[in-house]
Scaffold this active site. Sequence first.
Site, short mmCIF file in Angstrom:
data_model
loop_
_atom_site.label_atom_id
_atom_site.label_comp_id
_atom_site.label_asym_id
_atom_site.label_seq_id
_atom_site.Cartn_x
_atom_site.Cartn_y
_atom_site.Cartn_z
N ASP A 93 56.82 13.39 58.69
CA ASP A 93 56.29 12.67 59.52
C ASP A 93 56.22 11.24 59.46
O ASP A 93 56.73 10.76 58.24
CB ASP A 93 54.88 13.39 59.95
CG ASP A 93 54.10 13.26 58.91
OD1 ASP A 93 54.29 12.46 57.74
OD2 ASP A 93 52.97 13.95 58.61
N CYS A 309 53.90 43.31 53.07
CA CYS A 309 53.39 44.35 53.54
C CYS A 309 54.28 45.82 52.80
O CYS A 309 53.79 46.84 53.27
CB CYS A 309 53.67 44.17 54.90
SG CYS A 309 52.49 43.16 55.70
#
Lengths: 374, 374
Positions: A93, A309
């Site tokens: 940015d 997971c």
Amino acid sequence: MTFEYKLEKTCQDTKARVGEFSTPHGKVETPVFMPVGTKATVKTMTPEELREINAQIILGNTYHLYLRPGHELIEEAGGLHQFMNWDRPILTDSGGFQVFSLSDMNEITEEGVTFKSHLDGSEHFISPERSIEIQEALGADIIMAFDECPPYEADQDYVKDSLEMTTRWLERCIEQHQRQDQALFGIMQGGMYQELRKESARQIVEFDLPGYAIGGLSVGEPKEEMLEVLDYAPDLLPEGKPRYLMGVGTPFDLFEGVMRGVDMFDCVFPTRVARNGAVFTSQGRITIRNATYKRQFIPMDPECDCYVCQNYTRAYIRHLIKQKEVLGIRLTTYHNLYFLTNLMDNIRESIKNDEFLDYRAEFYQKYGIKQEKN
Amino acid sequence: MTFEYKLEKTCQDTKARVGEFSTPHGKVETPVFMPVGTKATVKTMTPEELREINAQIILGNTYHLYLRPGHELIEEAGGLHQFMNWDRPILTDSGGFQVFSLSDMNEITEEGVTFKSHLDGSEHFISPERSIEIQEALGADIIMAFDECPPYEADQDYVKDSLEMTTRWLERCIEQHQRQDQALFGIMQGGMYQELRKESARQIVEFDLPGYAIGGLSVGEPKEEMLEVLDYAPDLLPEGKPRYLMGVGTPFDLFEGVMRGVDMFDCVFPTRVARNGAVFTSQGRITIRNATYKRQFIPMDPECDCYVCQNYTRAYIRHLIKQKEVLGIRLTTYHNLYFLTNLMDNIRESIKNDEFLDYRAEFYQKYGIKQEKN
């Protein structure tokens, strides 16, 4: 051509679209979510882990890197890619947003912005020219024009003057920018005012840049107002260039942005909440710290196929987070970023198969999002 | 036999020896350094990373796990291996040492120890029976007898009474212990008194256990005194069983311990100092935070072939540590643990090749350790 955007397919029911943007460090399939690596690191993650979760491009914050360790040091290291050992695309940015939101005080003039560092109070000045100079030293593939991002409360006159200054600053950025291996994106401002958005878009599009961002959203406005602006703002930008919605990135935001023709997103939200133990699951967001998960020996998201997971239980991760163990926030961060990059993979697939609205409806239903509009 | 120790080779010049200890979760080549995973995680590391650095066995702390998340919960999860997703051997300590060093107050009687949790002040009682019960619930491959570890300042009478109680406690531990898939190690005490070390060893060796530890060292004594005890203590234990020196693990300690016949080591030192930015290199320990490394675009240890040294510079890691970025302490921890496990690999190799003293001399010379003897 280095910075070509190839529009591959537009959804038949919505403005959602799939494309590909070429950069010197490889191609980016859009729509894309970009993890934020503020200080030359996506918090807790190695570059290898970012690759594992299919992060195609990451974001660096010019304001932070300018202050620490300094852009000259990063240039000396061979640029941000080499400094942090990341060989895929990077976007930086302009530093503008952080100057306005983080620094201790600031004075904005036509010339640029004077501010005091939030770290040590030292005084600094950043102009459009200086921002480009810093971003050239950092060496990202995509760099952003230095803009003013007015607060949500700003009135129409202020926003109008501001967007015109942002256009003049853009011209100075273009003038300053020399590196051919960097794409400079312009930023549309205009607050919540449709006329001003049109005016800003009209002005910046004239420069025929390789990409454009929609700035000035997610600055405190109600979500509905953001969506109202998104109903028309992407259309004001050229179809043949990537459109980047700055600082936005919940699952809802991604679906709604994509549906309105946005191609690129970034947000600290998924990584920041992960460090507080909040994780995305296909059944909605859960706070893994909560006592209810203490004895749940199942994955955070039983439907997720990510490393976390596949290997750890809610009970274990809760224990780690409660005990402030670093591995805890590593696992929640990894999962949340995977959740979003995987979501984007699925969204691209659904657009290609003309199933975007079905996929969105299915996701919303399971996730528990009330579907307001089509 | 499950817990067989196979002595493979003894160094021709010293008491250094190479062997192999079998456990239900695989074989451990000795001498070995065991990273400490206090709260069911080796701080900052995943199990995969521990495998990458060739950690053969890790240690868990019974005191911490008993308090949080509780041994019943870990038992419910299927034991510590499954809870933390680590399928190689684990050793748990008895909780005794932490009760004495961390808890707010304690009363030691023949029956056991009453103490207040350092976390919330709640009162707890751990006896030899209770320690074994907890360690059986945790399910490590090697568990330790509950002992009293007197402070360095303790006088000879206290140490004598204490070691005798430790022997009576050992007998109660053996009585209590049921699981056939766990090896129970006894612990030699006796402070800095050679006669008492002999007495303690004589008493515990009678139980013919699968392994023995040397306790009560690294409790504040000068390094020379520790080495004096190590000059004779390992010889008091059976040649055919592994010998574990508890809580010791700098590179110097490892060489000197191995040379005197020690097979197993553990220590929080390498991981704790890593989090403060102190890292081992083949040229000695350096503090990566220091300004001198700000612009050094070379690996932390140019001679190291670990993941960290192959991919990151001193300048980058210094930046991360200074900015308190999690990736910084991940990288320093990874490197320090690799440094020690790799050192142990090299030590084993040098013993096999009858080059141990040469390797030690070479290492000390580069590392900057003044070689006191031999």
